[in-house]
Design an enzyme around this catalytic site. Structure first.
Site, short mmCIF file in Angstrom:
data_model
loop_
_atom_site.label_atom_id
_atom_site.label_comp_id
_atom_site.label_asym_id
_atom_site.label_seq_id
_atom_site.Cartn_x
_atom_site.Cartn_y
_atom_site.Cartn_z
N LYS A 161 -27.97 -14.97 20.92
CA LYS A 161 -28.09 -14.62 19.50
C LYS A 161 -29.02 -15.62 18.85
CE LYS A 161 -24.89 -15.29 15.81
NZ LYS A 161 -23.55 -15.03 15.24
N LYS A 163 -30.72 -17.12 15.40
CA LYS A 163 -30.62 -17.18 13.95
C LYS A 163 -32.01 -16.87 13.39
CE LYS A 163 -26.33 -18.44 13.36
NZ LYS A 163 -25.38 -17.71 12.51
N ASP A 188 -29.06 -12.95 13.81
CA ASP A 188 -28.12 -13.16 12.71
C ASP A 188 -28.86 -13.85 11.57
OD1 ASP A 188 -25.98 -13.70 11.03
OD2 ASP A 188 -24.88 -14.97 12.44
N GLU A 213 -27.24 -8.98 12.59
CA GLU A 213 -26.01 -9.42 11.93
C GLU A 213 -26.31 -9.90 10.51
OE1 GLU A 213 -23.83 -12.11 14.46
OE2 GLU A 213 -22.67 -12.94 12.81
N ASP A 238 -20.69 -9.68 9.30
CA ASP A 238 -19.88 -10.88 9.48
C ASP A 238 -19.31 -11.24 8.11
OD1 ASP A 238 -19.02 -13.55 9.69
OD2 ASP A 238 -20.76 -14.28 10.77
N GLY A 290 -17.84 -17.03 16.02
CA GLY A 290 -17.34 -18.40 16.06
C GLY A 290 -17.78 -19.17 14.84
O1 OSB Z 1 -22.83 -16.66 11.20
O2 OSB Z 1 -21.91 -16.44 13.08
C1 OSB Z 1 -22.29 -17.18 12.15
C2 OSB Z 1 -21.73 -20.84 13.06
C3 OSB Z 1 -21.26 -21.32 11.85
C4 OSB Z 1 -21.17 -20.49 10.78
C5 OSB Z 1 -21.54 -19.15 10.90
C6 OSB Z 1 -22.00 -18.65 12.11
C7 OSB Z 1 -22.13 -19.53 13.21
C8 OSB Z 1 -22.67 -19.14 14.51
C9 OSB Z 1 -22.26 -19.92 15.74
O3 OSB Z 1 -23.48 -18.27 14.66
C10 OSB Z 1 -20.99 -19.42 16.31
C11 OSB Z 1 -20.41 -20.34 17.36
O4 OSB Z 1 -20.99 -20.49 18.43
O5 OSB Z 1 -19.31 -20.90 17.13
MG MG Z 2 -22.81 -14.58 11.58
#
Ligand code: OSB
Ligand code: MG
Length: 372
Positions: A161, A163, A188, A213, A238, A290
């Site tokens: 994934k 960002k 995301d 996402e 999310d 997560g």
């Molecule tokens: O948007 O999914 C998210 C981490 C912190 C806050 C929001 C997000 C995330 C992640 C990482 O994308 C998720 C993980 O590996 O714990």
């Molecule tokens: Mg997210």
């Protein structure tokens, strides 16, 4: 069960590598550990609120306050120990889902340990091994990103994934897709776009992404439904999904085709299961997101992800992906096939290391019945 004592601990763990999203760059993680004691057993929960109100309005400080002044007094005064009773009673307090979830998770761990059952059995889960994906933040350069993707794929992670945010999106996806033509990829945005960016978001259709996402703001469902009509790639929500009720509305409006469930975001396991069920009834797959949890929160997520409608690789990676030293021993690891084996020991099924927890915690508060 009769609860003897509740403890809150404020902990910080440094990351092995910074984590950057459209919301900013983080070098470490601060969170609240919740411990609930009864009949010689201790249940562990983690509050995933961050230092600043970036992902949502909650912070470690607001969660601490709500736990201290409202949720813990409620639990103790009413002698609640069953998660469902706590869930029902805590509804009187509006919002603050991460604070609620941390305490509910600790209660689940406690009752599971008392019944001598792993959490997944209590939840009615069925998957013994769950597929693992990795979420990779915005990097300093494209080559740094490519190197990191390469390394995670070699470790076995089943999907990547990325960002994204304006300026780190289409060109990045193009380069990554070219370099890794067969890998499972998704993106995301953490709400970094608006309908004005429709043209950019439509360009993402070219890259065979499994999902996009949260392109738009956390409070939005309507603009997501307009965008989903115009892009082929499934949208996944999310931040926007805060309860089973918003999940139902998002489904009715066509705001997404996939939902990312996080117990912290929605207020606990009971609400997560309700979201899981409403999605299942409507043939929408879900997966487990997560919040950069320590091994304690991570173990809780693993048990949740065993429910049958969890269908994609999750943002559930090995402890060492984020932390050199986790709070549990042994740490969580992935198999060469990119899966995580679900623990079979009672409760969360992993062993919190009290010495280590003490070392990384700065503040501790103890609550007993006599205080209320
Ligand atoms: O948007 O999914 C998210 C981490 C912190 C806050 C929001 C997000 C995330 C992640 C990482 O994308 C998720 C993980 O590996 O714990
Ligand atoms: Mg997210």
């Amino acid at each position: 069960m009769k609860i003897d004592k509740i403890e809150l601990m404020l902990c910080s763990l440094p990351f092995v590598h910074f984590f950057e999203t459209s919301l900013g760059r983080e070098e470490d993680r601060t969170f609240i550990l919740v411990k609930v004691y009864a009949e010689g057993i201790c249940g562990y929960g983690e509050v995933v609120a961050d230092k600043a109100p970036l992902y949502s309005y909650e912070t470690t400080e607001t969660a601490w306050l709500v736990l201290k002044d409202f949720l813990i007094p409620l639990l103790i005064k009413k002698s609640l120990s069953e998660p469902i009773d706590f869930y029902e009673e805590a509804r009187i307090f509006k919002g603050h889902p991460m604070a609620k979830a941390g305490l509910e998770l600790a209660l689940w761990d406690l009752v599971a340990k008392q019944k001598n059952l792993p959490l997944w059995k209590l939840y009615g889960g069925s998957q013994k091994e769950i597929p693992s994906g990795v979420s990779i933040g915005i990097q300093d350069s494209e080559s740094q990103l490519i190197d990191r993707i390469q390394a995670f794929l070699e470790e076995g992670y089943q999907r990547i994934k990325l960002k994204i945010m304006p300026g780190w999106d289409v060109a990045i996806c193009q380069k990554v897709r070219k370099k890794f033509p067969d890998s499972r990829l998704q993106v995301d945005a953490n709400g970094a776009y608006s309908l004005d960016d429709k043209k950019t978001l439509k360009e993402l259709d070219e890259f065979g992404l499994e999902m996009i996402e949260q392109p738009f703001a956390p409070y939005d469902l309507w603009d997501h439904s307009r965008l989903q009509k115009e892009v082929q790639t499934p949208l996944c929500l999310d931040e926007s999904i805060t309860s089973a009720e918003t999940a139902r509305k998002a489904i009715e409006m066509g705001s997404c085709r996939i939902i990312n469930i996080k117990a912290g975001r929605v207020g606990g396991i009971i609400e997560s299961k309700k979201i899981h069920d409403v999605c299942q009834e409507n043939s929408l797959p879900v997966w487990c997101g997560g919040m950069l949890e320590s091994g304690i929160g991570r173990a809780h997520n693993i048990h949740l992800a065993t429910l049958p409608n969890f269908m994609f690789p999750h943002d559930l990676s090995a402890s060492k992906r984020y932390y050199a030293e986790d709070l549990i021993d042994p740490p969580i690891d992935i198999t060469p096939q990119g899966t995580i084996k679900v623990p079979d020991l009672p409760g969360i099924g992993v062993m919190p290391q009290e010495e280590r927890i003490k070392k990384v915690s700065r503040v501790k508060k103890v609550f007993r019945k006599a205080h209320f």
